[in-house]
Design an enzyme around this catalytic site. Structure first.
Site, short mmCIF file in Angstrom:
data_model
loop_
_atom_site.label_atom_id
_atom_site.label_comp_id
_atom_site.label_asym_id
_atom_site.label_seq_id
_atom_site.Cartn_x
_atom_site.Cartn_y
_atom_site.Cartn_z
N GLU A 353 26.24 30.00 40.36
CA GLU A 353 25.83 28.64 40.69
C GLU A 353 25.31 28.58 42.12
O GLU A 353 24.47 27.74 42.45
CB GLU A 353 27.00 27.67 40.52
CG GLU A 353 26.57 26.21 40.54
CD GLU A 353 27.65 25.25 40.10
OE1 GLU A 353 27.66 24.87 38.91
OE2 GLU A 353 28.52 24.90 40.93
N HIS A 384 38.27 49.53 27.05
CA HIS A 384 38.22 49.64 25.59
C HIS A 384 37.23 48.65 24.99
O HIS A 384 37.25 48.41 23.78
CB HIS A 384 39.61 49.44 25.01
CG HIS A 384 40.60 50.47 25.46
ND1 HIS A 384 40.80 51.66 24.78
CD2 HIS A 384 41.40 50.53 26.55
CE1 HIS A 384 41.70 52.38 25.41
NE2 HIS A 384 42.09 51.72 26.49
N LYS A 512 22.78 17.54 32.18
CA LYS A 512 23.62 16.34 32.23
C LYS A 512 22.80 15.09 31.94
O LYS A 512 23.22 14.19 31.20
CB LYS A 512 24.26 16.21 33.60
CG LYS A 512 25.33 17.24 33.92
CD LYS A 512 25.91 16.96 35.31
CE LYS A 512 26.99 17.93 35.68
NZ LYS A 512 27.53 17.67 37.03
#
Length: 552
Positions: A353, A384, A512
């Site tokens: 960000e 793994h 938004k």
């Protein structure tokens, strides 16, 4: 071309990259037995080893000239002195002031902000300690047993990461929960086993209008009212951290329970502020002070240590080296401490960000890559999962590995096995395994020439994969504060070199805005044709299927 990429120094780095790109770290170590001593730095109990990187003295010399060329020292002073370096929002960047331990004033708009910071911290401590000591009573005179932090972004990721990291230091009969997702399952699953009479909510939202946070906050408020029959004494169960006091009061929160947020603190840098209320409740004010002290010591190191001995500067320069010259687009963060399992997620916001920008400070499109894609997982689990790609994949992925010299309880058979993996993986990523080494192993295993020829290509590991290792004594509050601050300053240094503003986030806003408009469109059953064909199709399909389900 930009001023950065057309500079003579950038050209020199390009030429040096051409000279070193095929040099193997195995050979660098064979030729220089002092690499660890030369390329490692120490601050208190933190050791930063960057010797397993594709660098030599010339690399560092050129990269250090780069920070001189962009006047990094000047930018550091601007930040610490409250100059509004967040140029698109006309704001100072002063999260460092939140943990300042000195006695010199820090001025913003002609006012010393330190008294207000310390007054607000004392208010946070008083509330937190009253909850921790069971003196704070709810509406039915019962002590608080569960605290729910409702926030998003920096109001969620930082406090969650810290409370998880310092779990051994928390009160285990006082549960702290975190809700961020607007998906109803997150808050419903959290509230399912809680008692409203013993639950306390922290609503963390700078504007007190953030959709994700406020929808969850309203659900929490209604849950409380439904269970207790009214909103009487709701102020005994809700607090807010916000700059919008009036909206918080309209919600029903008393002003005594409303804590300040300042515009000179970005959300992803806010855990040091009242946003850390949930942290203080979890670990106590003394431990929170230690967290601040650890960060402050790094601030002092960053501000006053020569750049060639400066850990955040070296972290940043290595990132520039791989991102802009080796074209490595990612960075892995691999903690070998279970309590740091949320640290990679926290860093994703802090880094991406901040430096995920394509426009420089002059408003011009950049012609070089900026922030990397940050990802990670607990080291043992990652071995793994995606270490196969790190070892033999076609992509270069520089990695930071973090590990404690001893853990909280430090059961020997666990910790020795853990650390053997730390050291083995960094060595394996650096050295790899040659054809000759693989052939010798296969001969020793009794394979014939045909079998060896068949298996050989699969078992060769190229190595030359860079890692930096951060070792620390143990994960206590002070050390955690220092580690967080190291990465904060690393991100800042990279932003200065790339000539971008690391402290705004305009890219977050478009989604938004669109979501706010689309929400209105979802409240009726009429088909939509205002968007592109894909968005129209998805919205209309959703509305149709939802309507069909409601009619069943």
């Amino acid at each position: 071309m930009s001023r950065l990429t057309q500079s003579e120094l950038w050209s020199s780095l390009d030429r040096h990259y051409d000279e070193i790109k095929h040099v193997h770290m195995r050979d660098l170590f064979d030729k220089d037995g002092s690499r660890f001593e030369k390329y490692s730095l120490k601050l208190n109990d933190i050791l930063y080893d960057y010797s397993k990187n594709r660098i030599n003295d010339e690399t560092l010399n050129l990269l250090l000239q780069l920070v001189d060329e962009v006047d990094l020292s000047g930018w550091i002073e601007k930040m610490f002195k409250g100059v509004p370096i967040n140029n698109t929002e006309y704001r100072a960047v002063l999260h460092t002031a939140l943990r300042d331990q000195g006695d010199q004033p820090i001025m913003v708009n002609g006012c010393d902000i330190l008294p207000e910071i310390r007054e607000e911290r004392e208010r946070v401590n008083l509330l937190a300690e009253s909850i921790r000591t069971r003196k704070w009573l709810g509406a039915t005179n019962q002590a608080i047993t569960d605290v729910v932090n409702i926030g998003i972004g920096g109001s969620h990721l930082g406090p969650l990461m810290v409370t998880e990291a310092l779990r051994p230091h928390t009160l285990h009969d006082l549960n702290v929960h975190f809700v961020s997702n607007i998906d109803e399952n997150h808050i419903n699953d959290t509230l399912e086993y809680l008692n409203p009479e013993t639950t306390f909510f922290i609503i963390s939202s700078k504007t007190f209008t953030t959709q994700d946070t406020m929808v969850n906050a309203e659900t929490a408020r209604q849950w409380y009212i439904n269970k207790l029959g009214s909103d009487e004494c709701i102020d005994r169960h809700f607090s807010a951290v916000t700059s919008n006091v009036e909206l918080a009061k309209e919600f029903g929160i008393t002003e005594d329970n409303i804590f300040k947020m300042w515009d000179w603190v970005g959300g992803r840098y806010s855990l040091w502020s009242a946003i850390g209320l949930s942290i203080v409740i979890a670990i106590g004010s003394k431990k929170f002070d230690e967290l601040l002290a650890g960060a402050y010591e790094v601030d002092q190191h960053f501000r006053h240590t020569p750049l060639e001995k400066n850990i955040p500067v070296m972290m940043a320069l290595l990132g520039i080296w791989y991102n802009n010259f080796f074209e490595a687009q990612t960075m892995a963060v691999l903690p070998y401490d279970q309590h740091l399992h949320r640290f990679p997620g926290y860093l994703q916001q802090a880094d991406m960000e901040s430096n995920g920008k394509d426009v420089d400070r002059q408003g011009e499109a950049v012609d070089y890559t900026t922030g990397p894609v940050v990802f990670g997982e607990i080291g043992i689990a990652a071995q793994h999962a995606f270490f196969q790609l790190l070892h033999q994949g076609t992509k270069l992925v520089p990695a930071d590995i973090l590990a404690p010299v001893y853990s909280f309880r430090c059961i020997a058979r666990h910790h020795q096995a853990l650390m053997s993996n730390v050291f083995a993986q960094t060595e394996a990523l650096m050295r790899g395994k040659t054809e000759a080494e693989v052939t010798a192993e296969l001969i020793a295993d009794g394979l014939d020439d045909a079998q060896i020829k068949q298996l050989l290509p699969y078992k060769v590991l190229p190595g030359n994969r860079p890692t930096s290792t951060i070792l620390f004594d143990t994960l206590n509050a002070k050390t955690l504060g220092s580690i967080i601050a190291l990465y904060e300053h690393k991100i800042f240094v990279q932003g200065v070199i790339w000539n971008i503003n690391s402290f705004d986030q305009w890219g977050v806003e478009l989604g938004k805005q669109l979501a706010k408009n689309i929400l209105q469109e979802l409240n009726d059953i009429e088909p939509i044709d205002k968007h592109d064909s894909s968005t129209n199709g998805l919205i209309n399909y959703y509305k149709q299927r939802r309507q069909q389900n409601l009619q069943k």
